[in-house]
Design a protein around this motif. Structure first.
Motif, mmCIF file in Angstrom:
data_model
loop_
_atom_site.group_PDB
_atom_site.id
_atom_site.type_symbol
_atom_site.label_atom_id
_atom_site.label_comp_id
_atom_site.label_asym_id
_atom_site.label_seq_id
_atom_site.Cartn_x
_atom_site.Cartn_y
_atom_site.Cartn_z
ATOM 1 N N ASP A 417 6.399 7.393 -11.455
ATOM 2 C CA ASP A 417 6.367 6.238 -12.349
ATOM 3 C C ASP A 417 7.792 5.986 -12.812
ATOM 4 N N VAL A 461 -0.195 3.796 -3.471
ATOM 5 C CA VAL A 461 0.852 3.160 -4.274
ATOM 6 C C VAL A 461 0.225 2.083 -5.139
ATOM 7 N N GLN A 465 4.753 -0.261 -7.983
ATOM 8 C CA GLN A 465 5.609 0.622 -7.192
ATOM 9 C C GLN A 465 6.107 -0.075 -5.935
#
Length: 617
Positions: A417, A461, A465
């Motif tokens: 993250d 994902v 992202q």
């Protein structure tokens, strides 16, 4: 005659005089005692009773601050405060609470839900003599009715306050979040810190999700105080002294409402997410998840029935798919796999393979099929990106090996993250040998690497992202941490680089060559996003992707009609533009959208055109 001769008038006079003197002494003593007591109370205890009187007459009341406003990058108001009138009760000042509630029900109407919410708030830990809200959104007629009957309603009042409102509604629900009433859990947390306990002494609302929660410390402001005089019923007579509260900080976000509203329009009727990032700064221009919900319904308290409808909806409108939803990246991962293989020396731009439509590992009977059953013929890396040749990426993924693939992909933010202030953001999953051994209790097999080569298998994902990785790619490996906050009270803020290094390639020319390959995905004769050509206003580089939702048995062909709608493939598109000087990076995910060229890609193109067209104008 004889009775008068026996009376002793002199004795009687002496007796009366004695009694009068005794009575006078008693009276004088009593008067003296009263005089002493009066002097004692008025002089000796003057300060004490003056303070007690003032405490009954004069009160110190905290004054809540106005919450800071939220704007987009162009000054469009995203979160404001609007006037709101609430019916409140101070239970300690009512003679009979049940009788008062019945009177108010006859007067202005109190629903069962209002009653339930009132009793719930009443059960929370609260300060003595603190008003408890019974009803929100009083009309002018209802306010007048309460005012006329105030004499019969001790402890009841109408409070005017500013309440949060989100003028853009559903379009910004997940990214902005919402405020809600301070519940018992919030109260317990606030009371653990004396400073917060003081700051929130006059506040009924607190940020629950999104930006409202992430920047609660800035948006809330600092409490003020006022000294007021009240009558015996506790009603305000006048304000004697006031220390004004400090309003919360106004925030400006990188979000562009034009792009956000356009994303909402284009995603209407679809499930999925759109994220757009400014390449130069890392500022998040759009962060939209669909389906969405109206955040205004949560501000003053959503009903159990309405919340149940949202929470039990199979489309999950409360989940932020942009930051929290995880999906296989599918073919959108191929440009990153290609760069990883180049970096490892496992391939080159001249390395070619002959694609028969399948790939097979040594000593393995399984066939890993290409999406094109007859194969792509002889392809090199550029052609493999343009045509999305699975077989080529199966091959170079195995040649590179998982031990070199995973660390390189991690440099783009996969498996981490990397966002600064997206509170819903999750790390997704970037698998490796250690992960599989720990969580699957199994060894890593070559077949796992094959699947990773086309973005399938274990890897997951989020759209955020993917947009982040695309922005880093467009920025030629230079990292800008994705973030929402642009300025505080019109003062731009500085964003630190973050805990990740810029990506250095062995050959920096590989950035431009990959850009060219991704541009040909749209402009090339066999490009998988060639459908974008008809609306191509700016040169765009991109990559389509189709992520499997259910596995198709080996040897069988994907049949959309035979599958239920929610079992069909997800559609991905990631891209940036303009190619020579990238300014915006976009990732679009349409759940069960199947053909990304028809679903996801046009949405990304529309956002890029809108952003660059506005910048150009």
């Amino acid at each position: 005659m004889w009775e008068q001769s026996f009376r002793d008038k002199s004795f009687e006079r002496r007796l009366f005089r004695a009694r009068a003197i005794v009575a006078a002494i008693i009276v004088l003593i009593a008067l003296g005692g009263l005089t002493w007591r009066m002097v004692y109370l008025q002089v000796e205890l003057h300060e004490k009773y003056k303070d007690l009187s003032d405490n009954n007459r004069v009160q110190i009341r905290p004054v809540g601050p106005n919450r800071g406003l939220i704007y987009d990058r162009n000054g469009v108001l995203l979160a404001e405060n609007i006037p709101y009138y609430s019916l409140t009760i101070v239970p300690e000042r009512t003679r009979d609470l049940e009788e008062t509630l019945q009177f108010l029900n006859d007067l202005v109407g109190v629903s069962e839900r209002d009653r339930e919410q009132f009793e719930k708030r009443l059960s929370y830990r609260r300060r003595p003599f603190e008003p408890v809200v019974l009803r929100h959104k009083l009309s002018e007629e209802e306010i007048a009715a309460v005012a006329v009957n105030r004499y019969y309603l001790p402890g009841v009042d109408v409070e005017a306050q500013l309440v949060r409102h989100y003028p853009q509604g559903k379009a910004f629900a997940h990214v902005l979040g919402y405020v809600g009433r301070i519940n018992q859990m919030d109260q317990e947390k606030l009371e653990q810190d004396e400073e917060n306990k003081r700051r929130y002494s006059a506040t009924q609302y607190i940020g629950k999700t999104g930006i409202e929660r992430r920047y609660e410390h800035l948006l809330h402001g600092n409490v003020g105080y006022e000294k007021v005089e009240t009558n015996a019923r506790g009603r305000l007579l006048r304000t004697l002294e006031r220390q004004n509260p400090e309003p919360g900080t106004d925030l400006t976000l990188h979000l562009d409402s034009r792009l956000q509203l356009l994303a909402a329009e284009l995603m209407e009727g679809r499930r999925g997410a759109v994220v757009a990032i400014e390449v130069e700064t890392g500022g998040i221009l759009a962060h939209f998840s669909n389906p969405s919900f109206d955040p205004n319904a949560f501000v003053t308290g959503i009903s159990y029935a309405d919340y149940g409808l949202l929470n039990n909806d199979p489309d999950k409108p409360l989940i932020d798919r942009a930051g929290y939803g995880t999906y296989p990246p599918a073919s959108t991962l191929k440009p990153f796999i290609g760069l990883a293989a180049l970096q490892a020396g496992a391939t080159s731009w001249n390395y070619r393979i002959k694609d028969p439509g399948w790939y097979q590992l040594e000593n393995d009977e399984r066939f890993y099929r290409d999406w094109k059953r007859e194969g792509h013929g002889t392809v090199d890396l550029e052609a493999a990106v343009v045509e999305s040749c699975d077989t080529y990426f199966y091959d170079i993924a195995v040649r590179t090996g998982i031990d070199r693939l995973t660390p390189f992909l991690g440099k783009f933010g996969f498996g981490r993250d990397m966002s600064l202030d997206v509170i819903t953001a999750t790390s997704g999953l970037l698998p490796d040998k250690e992960w599989k051994r720990a969580y699957r209790r199994s060894a890593w097999y070559p077949g796992d690497t094959v699947n990773l080569g086309i973005g399938q298998g274990f890897m997951l994902v989020t759209p955020l992202q993917m947009a982040t990785a695309t922005a880093v790619l467009a920025n030629r490996g230079k990292w800008q941490v994705p973030h929402l906050l642009l300025a505080e009270n019109d003062e731009p803020i500085a964003i630190e680089h973050g805990p990740i290094d810029d990506i250095q390639l062995n050959d920096e020319r590989n950035w431009d060559r990959m850009f060219t390959a991704m541009e040909h995905v749209i402009t090339g004769r066999h490009g998988t996003a060639r459908s974008l050509l008809k609306n191509l206003r700016f040169p765009i580089a991109g990559k389509t992707g189709t992520a499997q939702v259910v596995s198709i048995p080996q040897g069988e062909k994907y049949d959309s009609e035979a599958l239920k709608e929610r079992q069909r493939d997800h559609a991905w598109f990631m891209g940036f533009g303009p190619v020579e000087n990238p300014q915006i990076a976009v990732a679009v995910l349409v759940e069960n959208g199947e053909s990304s060229g028809r679903t996801a890609a046009p949405i990304a193109q529309a956002l890029i055109n809108e952003y660059l067209g506005g910048a150009e104008g």
